[in-house]
Design a protein around this motif. Structure first.
Motif, PDB file in Angstrom:
ATOM      1  N   GLY A   1       0.788  -1.194  -0.009  1.00 37.00           N
ATOM      2  CA  GLY A   1      -0.074   0.246   0.054  1.00 37.00           C
ATOM      3  C   GLY A   1       0.879   1.175   0.165  1.00 37.00           C
TER       4      GLY A   1
ATOM      5  N   ARG B   1      -2.086   2.806   1.746  1.00 35.03           N
ATOM      6  CA  ARG B   1      -3.266   2.165   1.763  1.00 35.03           C
ATOM      7  C   ARG B   1      -3.368   0.936   0.964  1.00 35.03           C
TER       8      ARG B   1
ATOM      9  N   ARG C   1      -5.685  -2.114  -0.923  1.00 30.80           N
ATOM     10  CA  ARG C   1      -6.923  -2.605  -1.340  1.00 30.80           C
ATOM     11  C   ARG C   1      -6.803  -4.101  -1.566  1.00 30.80           C
TER      12      ARG C   1
ATOM     13  N   HIS D   1      -8.606  -7.795  -2.744  1.00 33.16           N
ATOM     14  CA  HIS D   1      -9.751  -8.572  -3.177  1.00 33.16           C
ATOM     15  C   HIS D   1      -9.694  -9.878  -2.644  1.00 33.16           C
TER      16      HIS D   1
ATOM     17  N   ALA E   1     -14.203  -7.362  -1.027  1.00 36.68           N
ATOM     18  CA  ALA E   1     -13.121  -6.234  -1.156  1.00 36.68           C
ATOM     19  C   ALA E   1     -13.006  -5.576  -0.111  1.00 36.68           C
TER      20      ALA E   1
ATOM     21  N   SER F   1     -10.456  -2.153   1.791  1.00 34.15           N
ATOM     22  CA  SER F   1      -9.686  -1.020   1.520  1.00 34.15           C
ATOM     23  C   SER F   1      -9.174  -0.369   2.985  1.00 34.15           C
TER      24      SER F   1
ATOM     25  N   GLU G   1      -6.016   1.282   5.817  1.00 33.34           N
ATOM     26  CA  GLU G   1      -4.334   1.656   5.949  1.00 33.34           C
ATOM     27  C   GLU G   1      -3.705   0.621   6.850  1.00 33.34           C
TER      28      GLU G   1
END
Length: 632
Positions: A486, A494, A496, A498, A507, A509, A511
């Protein structure tokens, strides 16, 4: 006295490994036999020598009597131990071993013959004064004969293979209109497993306990019983949980059952280890079921409460030694519980599962803890043999200590890559009714809602925990463009992700710093194996993977309106024809896998559009067998 220096084990899996360990402890040279696909199996690694029997199926390998005798002669083995299953209760095998000048570590062939036919055994037991369940055990195998017997003793009735055991060839029949189909299926199953389709029928007792007596006899006329085991918790007529001693069994009842078991063994001139199985009703009456003329799967719980090695006893008795103790000296210390770990799917009627053991970690060894297994991580679970992976055995000073110790062992165990009954076992041992020892053969059915809960969508807590477990295993690089943690120039990192687990996708998302701080994702036990992360959730080890949603959408398979094979199996029977209309629940196909038949029925009313498999064909899990067109 016969001098024995070498031993061949005519079996595979955990029982072969268990016998080989005792043989090594006794200073015996050991020989393993194996099928072509078992070349790298654990029992082969433990033996001093191994012989390839060839073939894949049991018929071509572990049931091939000439090949096993030849293997013993070629390897110089003096004796053959059959373990359990396969040829362990085959009198012709025992005779062939002795005719070849070898020692059969088991009872005389005449005793196997006498008890191998359930019909003949019941006639012997009646003479010996052992109580019997009402039923028909005759030679006439006509459907009309079974129908008349069932009407006489009253439904429900239990069809049983006369030469069988382990639940093969066994069917509960609730009403007359079920009898014909059940009898035909049981006969096919019995013939496939034992080469003998002869059946008997008995009154099906409601809510009995299954209590069995371990007997042992030598060649000098001594026979004793080594206490009892409760094996009441069963699925598909096969044992799942066994314990010793039987909870709540009064000493006087133990004595009466033990003495009846000894009479049963002596009636056939028995030698070696055997088990006499009884059904025990709520009033304290017990009825003879059968005698297993071999070592039982559940023998470790007897070893745990007596401190005896039953395989060592078998070998010593085969050498001609006398039993080392008398009945009054048989120990009974503490309590032991065993569970059988199977590769199977409890959520789908315990269908056997096959595939690679991508994850396999056993419980930590320690006092009162024992694991008997025959597999390691990376092994392949084959459709050709019984799906049992191993057994977990816990001993304690009392039943509750043994139960809690077993719970801890189950919590530590990890299996992934194939479906297993691990979480199901955990729910049984943790159930209040089991803790209270409220046991009978209807236990699983009665508590089905708690033991076999309906599947539900995985909640956010699972996905958050899986994400937290996934991140530490992500690859890293000095090149920022290659990093997947990230990283962003001038901004907080960050990620993300899946993720997919089975048919479910999610999914996320977030930090990474929030994960590292412990909020809000819960820590879940996990093991990374290649591209899969196995995460423990509510007792199950679930495989989680990363996926590309764009690629997944473009390659989504087209749904097929048909009936697919739930496992790798052989087609035994196709019960329908193209163009035939069927109702919901109608029998379509019968499959055979791991020595058991599995009937597949129509999920809804419709018309048979196409048949994609034929009897005798081997099919793989997921392959379409029948295309069923919905009625309009």
């Amino acid at each position: 006295m016969t001098a024995l220096h070498s031993l061949l084990v005519a079996n595979r899996g955990e029982i072969a490994c268990r016998i080989l360990r005792t043989a090594k402890a006794m200073g015996l040279a050991s020989v393993a036999v194996h099928s072509r696909i078992d070349r790298g199996a654990q029992h082969c690694q433990l033996a001093d020598a191994r012989v390839d029997l060839g073939g894949e199926s049991a018929q071509d390998s572990y049931l091939n009597i000439p090949a096993i005798i030849a293997a013993a002669q070629a390897s110089g083995a003096q004796a053959i131990h059959p373990g359990y299953g396969f040829l362990s209760e085959n009198a012709d095998f025992a005779r062939a071993v002795e005719a070849a000048g070898l020692v059969f570590i088991g009872p005389p062939a005449a005793a196997i013959d006498a008890m191998g036919s359930k019909s003949a055994a019941k006639a012997l037991m009646e003479v010996a004064g052992v109580p019997l369940v009402p039923g028909y055990h005759g030679a006439d195998q006509a459907l009309a004969t079974f129908a008349a017997a069932a009407e006489r003793i009253g439904y429900p009735v239990l069809l049983k293979a006369a030469a069988g055991g382990g639940g093969k060839g066994m069917k509960v029949v609730q009403s007359p209109d079920e009898l014909a189909e059940a009898l035909a299926s049981a006969q096919r199953e019995a013939h496939a497993a034992f080469g003998d389709a002869h059946m008997l029928v008995e009154k099906y007792l409601l809510s009995p306990r299954h209590v069995e007596i371990q007997v042992f006899a030598d060649r000098h006329g001594h026979c004793l019983y080594l206490n009892e085991r409760d094996c009441s918790i069963q699925r598909r007529h096969q044992k799942v949980v066994e314990e010793a001693p039987a909870p709540g069994l009064a000493p006087e009842l133990r004595r009466r059952m033990g003495e009846a078991a000894v009479r049963a063994a002596q009636a056939v001139g028995y030698v070696g280890a055997g088990t006499v199985e009884f059904l025990l009703d709520a009033s304290g009456q017990f009825f003879f079921m059968e005698m297993n003329t071999r070592l039982q799967v559940e023998h470790p719980v007897t070893e745990a409460i007596t401190g005896l090695d039953l395989v060592a006893w078998q070998i010593r008795v085969a050498r001609g030694e006398a039993l080392p103790i008398t009945q009054g000296e048989v120990p009974l210390h503490g309590h032991a519980i065993e569970v059988r770990l199977y590769a199977e799917d409890p959520a789908h009627d315990f269908l056997p599962a096959t595939g690679p053991l991508a994850l396999y970690r056993e419980s930590t060894p320690g006092p009162g803890r024992r694991v008997d297994s025959g597999v390691v991580e990376g092994d392949q679970v084959s459709p050709f043999y019984d799906p049992m992976l191993g057994k977990l055995i816990a001993w304690g000073e009392d039943r509750e200590q043994a139960r809690l110790r077993l719970l801890a062992m189950l919590d530590e165990f990890a299996v992934g890559g194939v479906r297993t009954n691990l979480a199901f076992l955990r729910r049984i041992i943790g159930h209040p009714a089991f803790a209270a020892a409220h046991l009978d053969t209807g236990f699983i059915e009665r508590h089905q809602a708690e033991l076999l809960p309906a599947p539900t969508p995985l909640p956010p807590a699972f996905w958050q925990g899986a994400a937290r477990a996934w991140l530490p295993g992500s690859p890293s690089s000095e090149e920022p463009w290659s990093r997947v943690d990230g990283w962003r120039a001038g901004l907080p990192a960050r990620v993300r992700l899946h993720l997919t687990c089975g048919a479910q996708q999610h999914a996320l998302s977030f930090e990474p710093s929030s994960i590292e701080a412990g909020t809000p994702a819960p820590p879940l036990p996990s093991h990374r194996r290649g591209e899969r992360l196995f995460v423990k959730w509510q007792g199950e080890w679930l495989a989680v993977q990363l996926f590309d949603p764009i690629a997944a959408a473009s390659s989504a398979p087209v749904a097929q309106g048909g009936l697919s094979a739930p496992m790798n199996a052989c087609v035994v029977r196709v019960a329908v024809e193209p163009g035939q209309p069927v109702e919901a629940g109608a029998l379509l196909v019968v499959l055979e896998a791991m020595k058991m038949e599995h009937s597949l029925r129509a999920p809804h009313a419709g018309v048979i559009k196409r048949i994609a498999a034929e009897p005798g064909e081997r099919v793989t899990e997921g392959s379409v067998l029948i295309e069923l067109e919905t009625s309009t």
